[in-house]
Scaffold this active site. Structure first.
Site, PDB file in Angstrom:
ATOM      1  N   SER A  77       2.977   0.212  -2.988  1.00  0.00           N
ATOM      2  CA  SER A  77       4.247   0.248  -2.259  1.00  0.00           C
ATOM      3  C   SER A  77       4.704   1.688  -2.038  1.00  0.00           C
ATOM      4  O   SER A  77       5.334   2.004  -1.031  1.00  0.00           O
ATOM      5  CB  SER A  77       5.315  -0.576  -2.981  1.00  0.00           C
ATOM      6  OG  SER A  77       5.541  -0.072  -4.267  1.00  0.00           O
ATOM      7  N   LYS A  94     -10.849   9.209 -16.261  1.00  0.00           N
ATOM      8  CA  LYS A  94     -10.541  10.275 -15.297  1.00  0.00           C
ATOM      9  C   LYS A  94     -11.504  11.453 -15.447  1.00  0.00           C
ATOM     10  O   LYS A  94     -11.944  12.039 -14.460  1.00  0.00           O
ATOM     11  CB  LYS A  94      -9.092  10.735 -15.485  1.00  0.00           C
ATOM     12  CG  LYS A  94      -8.071   9.670 -15.033  1.00  0.00           C
ATOM     13  CD  LYS A  94      -6.674  10.021 -15.498  1.00  0.00           C
ATOM     14  CE  LYS A  94      -5.632   9.048 -14.940  1.00  0.00           C
ATOM     15  NZ  LYS A  94      -4.311   9.233 -15.592  1.00  0.00           N
ATOM     16  N   PHE A 141       0.059  -4.285  -4.195  1.00  0.00           N
ATOM     17  CA  PHE A 141       1.296  -3.708  -3.671  1.00  0.00           C
ATOM     18  C   PHE A 141       2.270  -3.472  -4.824  1.00  0.00           C
ATOM     19  O   PHE A 141       3.443  -3.785  -4.751  1.00  0.00           O
ATOM     20  CB  PHE A 141       1.898  -4.648  -2.615  1.00  0.00           C
ATOM     21  CG  PHE A 141       2.712  -3.937  -1.583  1.00  0.00           C
ATOM     22  CD1 PHE A 141       2.112  -3.078  -0.673  1.00  0.00           C
ATOM     23  CD2 PHE A 141       4.088  -4.108  -1.511  1.00  0.00           C
ATOM     24  CE1 PHE A 141       2.862  -2.425   0.290  1.00  0.00           C
ATOM     25  CE2 PHE A 141       4.849  -3.445  -0.551  1.00  0.00           C
ATOM     26  CZ  PHE A 141       4.231  -2.604   0.352  1.00  0.00           C
ATOM     27  N   LEU A 172      -4.792  -3.841  -0.487  1.00  0.00           N
ATOM     28  CA  LEU A 172      -5.057  -4.767  -1.589  1.00  0.00           C
ATOM     29  C   LEU A 172      -4.224  -4.288  -2.766  1.00  0.00           C
ATOM     30  O   LEU A 172      -4.476  -3.214  -3.309  1.00  0.00           O
ATOM     31  CB  LEU A 172      -6.536  -4.752  -1.974  1.00  0.00           C
ATOM     32  CG  LEU A 172      -7.531  -5.220  -0.926  1.00  0.00           C
ATOM     33  CD1 LEU A 172      -8.956  -4.942  -1.387  1.00  0.00           C
ATOM     34  CD2 LEU A 172      -7.341  -6.700  -0.631  1.00  0.00           C
TER      35      LEU A 172
END
EC number: 1.1.1.3
Lengths: 431, 431
Positions: B19, B206, B14, B12
């Site tokens: 990629s 994070k 790219f 889900l």
């Protein structure tokens, strides 16, 4: 955790590392049980000397090491004895009896890792050895898991705290190796027989293990070139400093053409801006380069019962979780033996220190000897070392060249009338 | 690998990360298949724009994202879209349909991690998210595995490459934030709307994820104090330098008394010898302190398709190995919510910069204001900034004190007749 299942563990060896791991299991018992989903219970501890005072109950101790691996109720063996025998034979016996194994034994894994990992895989058992390299720093498992998609191109590390401490002290205090070594022995940082550390055997074992894991093929310690720190003199440290470098004992391995590797352990001149240059004292660190991840650095305490015990317990928690959810036996065996290239095929920069008569034509003659072997110079430092005899000393840095060529140039320098002595030559790491 | 089993994967998203992961799976296909014991085959890729040129075959692409998670043959979903929706709903749907999930989505995991990890655990599925923090650096899994035996005491990290690059450039080139930011936007290092990076939201997400993993309890982003780098001026960087510090945007979390945590994101003065001080450009790093392991540091590329793709593929390899040997579903759910303490309870050292009239008694008055609030000074730098108006500037460093006290002192300084302006105050990390 009442009602939670128990996983029973036997220890082999209860020195610094074994007792460190044991104390961690005791101190952090509840949190560990929550993470595992089961209580980890140490039911037997094999020791050499039952009378010695320990942090564990005397009722757990036995000098009958075989009785630990043969114990019916024990699911996992933690081996923290070190050495090839009887540790190797006990681990083999434990695996054959269906017990998972966690070991901190670098020499054993370096020498017999492929065979033992293969046995564990055939048995569907876990054999973990994170603690064998880099003390408490996660190295082996991150290479096997989070970095597993990468082709590892190169690893360079400070993998021995004792020699790093010795070199740091030599650099900071200007004392010769013998003085610093004796001091480290007095304080218990160095062994009475320091050869394992000082001659690089310890790093050679660790690098063989890391290389086997990173490249997926068994690398024997003998396939890694080894040179210790005994030859390092204060003059080398001083010239390195002037030229912008520090000297560290590194283990370095690279993937070379045709699927081979070139591994080596030796003192190295490191540029001061290199991530490993600031790693002081007993700390260890590893810089790894993967084809996708790029450069990753790991740093931490490379020795000591608490740090190394932390790695043992981390492995033990993984083994126990795997038992609980049924995912044991991923001890990926190595696919054959690595092909290792000899050190003469290395391409590197070098530092060469020579003593010469302080007179015209000497420098030209030396530069010509280097040049004839395709060794090109990048920097030099000269000083007069004896005004009466009129002797000078020169430290050269070369550009990257073939080690075979550098060795021939050094050989010719040794016999050249313009050179009184080749004092030392050391490999140089570039940024 | 002919005859080897296939594991089918759906992507889900790219973009850069998706990629990057895909190319890694293609480039290192054989080695990865050997490690997994099965071929990983990407069978469908959900994208927003089917017409865009991609490195994958057009036949794999679809804009029907639901068809990827509903695909019968797909075993594992790799989510690399980012954002809360529709990523969250698609991941939930995938888990409900029995598919393992690997995600790089920091915002989603920071906001809905506890819920999704819980769902995965109930389903006996893997949900991995190593790529959500620190790009390619192994962080989450080493904390969950190799360091699992430790009580984590503290973590401090550089977790955003963009702001680290901006602060590095401001330090090296002496340019103001606006100039450096515009340059970074022009080169594509910073977003057109830089708020996520510059205002610290990205680091807050994070740090919430790392804290949840390290402390085993769900930490919401809002439980972490947040302050961005917009207030940092060249004067602060210059005084910091004179005093022996560099300014970095850090995420820091500590375990405090009573099982609570105190988490915070803000610009920080770091001593030049601190392991994080040398982390430049787009690199990320995390220093972690465990009760047994001591200090461990991880460093590497914190962003970019190749590095982050490396983490995605590492997770994917683990998920596939777990499937093969039957050890899935160790997505340890968090045990409840963390109790977070407010920033006012922090004990820290501080830097305070003020503009004052250059006349007698001013320094005494300021020192008295600090002193009355139990804030003790450790260093100061003064300079005249306007000879006509006779204005001076003073940068103070304090010893460690309570933030509530420091804030009160700053408030009093703002109203004191001896102070023309409180320009800035910044927390200071000690070694």
């Amino acid at each position: 955790m009442s009602g939670a299942p128990y996983i029973r563990v036997g220890f082999l060896g209860f020195g610094t590392v074994g007792s460190g791991a044991y104390r961690m299991l005791e101190d952090n018992r509840e949190a560990i049980a929550r993470k595992v989903g089961a209580e980890i219970e140490v039911v037997r501890i094999g020791v050499r000397d039952e009378a010695k005072k320990r942090c564990a109950s005397p009722s757990l101790l036995t000098t009958d090491l075989g009785s630990v691996v043969d114990h019916r109720e024990i699911d996992v063996i933690v081996e923290a004895m070190g050495g090839l025998d009887p540790a190797g034979e006990l681990i083999e016996r434990a695996l054959r009896r269906g017990k998972h194994v966690v070991t901190a034994n670098k020499e054993l894994i370096a020498r017999r890792g492929a065979e033992l990992v293969g046995l564990a895989a055939r048995q569907g058992l876990d054999l973990h050895y994170e603690a064998a390299v880099g003390g408490g720093i996660p190295l082996i498992q991150p290479i096997k898991h989070q970095l597993a998609g990468n082709d590892i191109l190169r690893m360079a590390g400070i993998l021995n705290g004792t020699t790093n401490l010795i070199l740091s002290r030599m650099t900071d205090e200007g004392e010769p190796l013998e003085t610093v070594l004796a001091e480290a022995q007095g304080k218990g940082y160095a062994e009475a027989d320091p050869s394992s550390d000082v001659d690089g055997h310890d790093v050679q074992f660790k690098l063989a293990i890391l290389s086997s894991v990173a490249f997926g093929k068994a690398v024997r310690p003998e396939q890694i070139y080894r040179e210790g720190i005994r030859g390092i003199e204060q003059a080398d440290i001083a010239y390195a400093k002037t030229l912008g470098y520090v000297i560290k004992l590194l283990g370095i391995v690279e993937a070379v053409e045709g699927g081979s590797i070139l591994g080596r352990v030796h003192p190295t001149l490191l540029p001061k801006a290199h991530p490993l240059a600031a790693v002081g004292g007993v700390y260890n660190a590893l810089c790894l380069r993967g084809d996708f991840v790029g450069d990753v650095t790991f740093m931490g305490r490379g020795a000591g019962g608490e740090a190394t015990g932390s790695a043992v317990v981390g492995d033990l928690i993984d083994v126990c979780r795997n038992m609980r959810i049924g995912g044991s036996g991923d001890a990926a065996p190595f696919s054959g033996e690595a092909n290792a290239r000899p050190i003469e095929e290395l391409t590197s920069a070098y530092y060469v220190r020579v003593v010469v008569p302080d007179r015209p034509l000497v420098l030209g003659a030396i530069a010509t000897i280097f040049g004839r072997r395709n060794v090109s110079l990048s920097a030099m430092e000269m000083r007069v070392i004896d005004t009466k005899l009129n002797h000078g000393e020169i430290a050269f840095l070369t550009h990257r060249c073939l080690e075979a060529d550098l060795r021939q140039a050094v050989e010719e320098l040794r016999h050249a009338p313009e050179v009184l002595r080749v004092c030392n030559w050391i490999r140089v790491e570039t940024l």
